[in-house]
Design a protein around this motif. Structure first.
Motif, PDB file in Angstrom:
ATOM      1  N   LYS A 305       0.816  -1.213   0.000  1.00  0.00           N
ATOM      2  CA  LYS A 305       0.000   0.000   0.000  1.00  0.00           C
ATOM      3  C   LYS A 305       0.855   1.271   0.000  1.00  0.00           C
ATOM      4  O   LYS A 305       0.305   2.370   0.056  1.00  0.00           O
ATOM      5  N   GLY A 306       2.161   1.147  -0.051  1.00  0.00           N
ATOM      6  CA  GLY A 306       3.024   2.305  -0.130  1.00  0.00           C
ATOM      7  C   GLY A 306       3.337   2.965   1.195  1.00  0.00           C
ATOM      8  O   GLY A 306       3.815   4.101   1.228  1.00  0.00           O
ATOM      9  N   ARG A 307       3.102   2.277   2.317  1.00  0.00           N
ATOM     10  CA  ARG A 307       3.442   2.816   3.626  1.00  0.00           C
ATOM     11  C   ARG A 307       4.770   2.219   4.095  1.00  0.00           C
ATOM     12  O   ARG A 307       5.177   1.152   3.652  1.00  0.00           O
ATOM     13  N   TYR A 308       5.436   2.909   5.031  1.00  0.00           N
ATOM     14  CA  TYR A 308       6.544   2.294   5.744  1.00  0.00           C
ATOM     15  C   TYR A 308       5.990   1.225   6.686  1.00  0.00           C
ATOM     16  O   TYR A 308       4.847   1.315   7.142  1.00  0.00           O
ATOM     17  N   TRP A 309       6.817   0.224   7.012  1.00  0.00           N
ATOM     18  CA  TRP A 309       6.363  -0.802   7.940  1.00  0.00           C
ATOM     19  C   TRP A 309       7.491  -1.241   8.861  1.00  0.00           C
ATOM     20  O   TRP A 309       8.672  -1.132   8.527  1.00  0.00           O
ATOM     21  N   MET A 310       7.096  -1.741  10.031  1.00  0.00           N
ATOM     22  CA  MET A 310       8.015  -2.346  10.984  1.00  0.00           C
ATOM     23  C   MET A 310       7.317  -3.553  11.602  1.00  0.00           C
ATOM     24  O   MET A 310       6.096  -3.552  11.759  1.00  0.00           O
ATOM     25  N   ALA A 311       8.102  -4.569  11.933  1.00  0.00           N
ATOM     26  CA  ALA A 311       7.559  -5.763  12.584  1.00  0.00           C
ATOM     27  C   ALA A 311       8.487  -6.181  13.711  1.00  0.00           C
ATOM     28  O   ALA A 311       9.707  -6.221  13.534  1.00  0.00           O
ATOM     29  N   PHE A 312       7.904  -6.481  14.876  1.00  0.00           N
ATOM     30  CA  PHE A 312       8.632  -7.021  16.018  1.00  0.00           C
ATOM     31  C   PHE A 312       8.184  -8.466  16.226  1.00  0.00           C
ATOM     32  O   PHE A 312       6.983  -8.751  16.266  1.00  0.00           O
ATOM     33  N   GLU A 313       9.140  -9.362  16.369  1.00  0.00           N
ATOM     34  CA  GLU A 313       8.812 -10.772  16.583  1.00  0.00           C
ATOM     35  C   GLU A 313       9.914 -11.403  17.422  1.00  0.00           C
ATOM     36  O   GLU A 313      11.107 -11.216  17.156  1.00  0.00           O
ATOM     37  N   GLN A 314       9.517 -12.168  18.433  1.00  0.00           N
ATOM     38  CA  GLN A 314      10.472 -12.775  19.352  1.00  0.00           C
ATOM     39  C   GLN A 314      11.061 -14.069  18.823  1.00  0.00           C
ATOM     40  O   GLN A 314      12.242 -14.371  19.058  1.00  0.00           O
ATOM     41  N   GLU A 315      10.253 -14.861  18.105  1.00  0.00           N
ATOM     42  CA  GLU A 315      10.692 -16.187  17.664  1.00  0.00           C
ATOM     43  C   GLU A 315      11.421 -16.108  16.321  1.00  0.00           C
ATOM     44  O   GLU A 315      10.854 -15.663  15.309  1.00  0.00           O
ATOM     45  N   GLU A 316      12.657 -16.563  16.290  1.00  0.00           N
ATOM     46  CA  GLU A 316      13.458 -16.488  15.072  1.00  0.00           C
ATOM     47  C   GLU A 316      12.876 -17.334  13.948  1.00  0.00           C
ATOM     48  O   GLU A 316      12.924 -16.949  12.773  1.00  0.00           O
TER      49      GLU A 316
END
Length: 352
Positions: A305-316
């Motif tokens: 959609k043309g937005r910046y994004w970030m993701a946090f995840e604990q499990e590799e």
């Protein structure tokens, strides 16, 4: 500056991987949130582990401690959100252990979230995800004893750090939060299309007290305003992500929500590009964050959609496979040949 470095520079930690427009980070979200600057995020869309009685492989808190655990995230969620920002959380219900009685944990959590002295959030609106393909559950009460029906509804809460009550009543001013239902218009039904074409319908006063103008439903408005029920079957089996997991013998994340959920809220609660005249955010376009990244569907949708994004995840293991959403088959094969676990950075985009 590349698009992914613009987001990466918000964090002290190095990203686990980056793609065009965003980055994913490994770690406990409570700690990763502390690295973000104040008012740097425009939208958080997430689906945390639910307070289920049976432990899942992705980890989930029990009902007794769930709300205390969840509330630990809220001070940082409020801090990092823009004043116009939104926190959208899908949170499922559960039955009490050993009894055909529903737990009220998520309602008790809501009370704490909107308590002025504790959570300090505001409930902008409640939504509901209806999964018509949901399997009959819980098995004991639905399948075996047959004394309950299938639990096919999940709550989705749209919360905001503040509601500007003054500007909400002033013409021409945008109340907090950022939202526009014209970005999520639905296709008209066949009957509505016929009504618009004919211009004939039963106008006048209804029993509810509403007085329907003779032209009220005959206007062409490019679509109908959606309601707060999202119907989506979580049965997709041939997406790029799942095909790549099968192709390279990886287990996919076991609890993925359908793309309709993050897609709806990204469209509804962040403005569309271009962003030439947009100066409301910390960066030059909206930043969408998922604090329980899982398979990173939210990030993939935000990028499309043309937005910046970030993701946090604990499990590799989930970070490893969530990269597949952004890579071609050839890129995955090459990275796996180079290293079984270190994929590095990449920039190609594939469909979900």
């Amino acid at each position: 500056m590349t698009e992914d470095s613009a987001v990466t520079e918000l964090m002290e930690s190095d990203p686990y991987y980056s793609a065009e427009g965003g980055s994913a980070f490994q770690g406990n979200s409570r700690e990763l949130l502390k690295e973000l600057p104040d008012n740097s995020i425009d939208l958080i869309v997430t689906s945390p582990p639910f307070a289920l009685q049976h432990k899942k492989e992705y980890g989930n808190e029990d009902q007794e401690g769930y709300n205390d655990w969840f509330m630990e995230f809220i001070p940082e969620v409020r801090r990092v959100l823009q004043p116009h920002g939104s926190f959208v959380v899908e949170i499922g219900g559960a039955f009490k252990k050993g009894f055909p009685e529903r737990s009220t944990y998520q309602f008790e959590l809501m009370t704490r979230l909107v308590d002025e002295d504790e959570g300090g959030m505001h409930l902008a609106q409640d939504f509901y995800w209806y999964n018509p393909a949901k399997l009959p559950s819980p098995i004991e009460w639905v399948n075996v004893r047959k004394i309950r029906v299938t639990d096919a509804m999940t709550h989705i809460w749209w919360l905001t750090p503040e509601i500007n009550k003054d500007s909400a009543v002033k013409e021409g001013e945008q109340p907090h939060p950022e939202a526009n239902n014209q970005r999520v218009l639905q296709e008209y039904s066949d009957s509505q299309k016929d009504l618009i074409e004919s211009g004939e319908f039963n106008d006048g006063e209804r029993g509810s007290g509403h007085n329907i103008d003779e032209e009220a439903f005959a206007k062409e408005n490019e679509g109908s305003i959606p309601d707060n029920l999202i119907e989506a079957s979580n049965t997709a089996s041939n997406t790029h992500y799942l095909k790549m997991c099968r192709e390279f013998d990886f287990d996919p994340h076991p609890a993925r929500f359908p793309r309709q959920i993050p897609e709806f809220f990204v469209d509804f609660l962040t403005p569309n590009p271009p962003y030439d005249d947009w100066d409301n955010g910390y960066l030059d376009k909206p930043v969408v964050l998922d604090i329980f990244g899982g398979s990173n569907l939210t990030g993939s949708i935000a990028q499309q959609k043309g937005r910046y994004w970030m993701a946090f995840e604990q499990e590799e293991k989930y970070l490893e496979t969530s990269q597949f959403r952004f890579m071609t088959k050839e890129e995955i094969s090459k990275k796996l040949d180079d290293s079984q676990s270190d994929f590095g950075d990449f920039a190609s985009v594939s469909e979900d």
